[in-house]
Design an enzyme around this catalytic site. Sequence first.
Site, PDB file in Angstrom:
ATOM      1  N   ILE A  29       0.820  -1.218   0.000  1.00 48.20           N
ATOM      2  CA  ILE A  29       0.000   0.000   0.000  1.00 48.20           C
ATOM      3  C   ILE A  29       0.853   1.267   0.000  1.00 48.20           C
ATOM      4  CG2 ILE A  29      -2.035  -1.099   1.023  1.00 48.20           C
ATOM      5  CD1 ILE A  29      -1.250   0.235   3.697  1.00 48.20           C
ATOM      6  N   ASN A  84      13.067  -7.530   5.350  1.00 45.06           N
ATOM      7  CA  ASN A  84      13.483  -6.654   6.446  1.00 45.06           C
ATOM      8  C   ASN A  84      13.305  -7.458   7.728  1.00 45.06           C
ATOM      9  OD1 ASN A  84      13.885  -4.380   4.767  1.00 45.06           O
ATOM     10  ND2 ASN A  84      11.701  -3.948   4.800  1.00 45.06           N
ATOM     11  N   VAL A  93       5.570  -4.876   9.728  1.00 46.05           N
ATOM     12  CA  VAL A  93       4.581  -5.865  10.163  1.00 46.05           C
ATOM     13  C   VAL A  93       5.341  -7.094  10.649  1.00 46.05           C
ATOM     14  CG1 VAL A  93       2.631  -7.314   9.465  1.00 46.05           C
ATOM     15  CG2 VAL A  93       2.900  -5.017   8.478  1.00 46.05           C
ATOM     16  N   HIS A  97       7.625 -11.391   5.356  1.00 43.94           N
ATOM     17  CA  HIS A  97       7.156 -11.150   3.992  1.00 43.94           C
ATOM     18  C   HIS A  97       8.360 -10.757   3.149  1.00 43.94           C
ATOM     19  CE1 HIS A  97       6.752  -7.470   6.376  1.00 43.94           C
ATOM     20  NE2 HIS A  97       6.967  -6.762   5.263  1.00 43.94           N
TER      21      HIS A  97
END
Length: 107
Positions: A29, A84, A93, A97
């Site tokens: 996003i 990361n 988050v 991912h």
Amino acid sequence: MSIFTKIIAREIPADIIYEDDKIIVIKDINPKAKIHLLIIPKKEIPTINDLQEEDRDLIADMFFVAKKLAKDLWVEEWYQLHFNVWPKWGQEVMHIHLHFLSNLKEI
């Protein structure tokens, strides 16, 4: 429960690009490139440091999904991948991912 787990459960909408029984891919996003996708395992694992031996195949699957995306998006020679780890290194988050980025074109 992470925001990604809520997306996987369809509690939060997302622009889903790919999905199978173990992995979902969504558009970021807050993109940092023309193409910025997040390759997310459906199994909630907070950080790379939390991986277990049984997660080996899952992590490999994430890279094979990236390879498929690169081919399908015609950016096979024009993309980068990165993880990361922990907020001080950019992990926003706490659900692993893999970032897939390309500036070749937009999707």
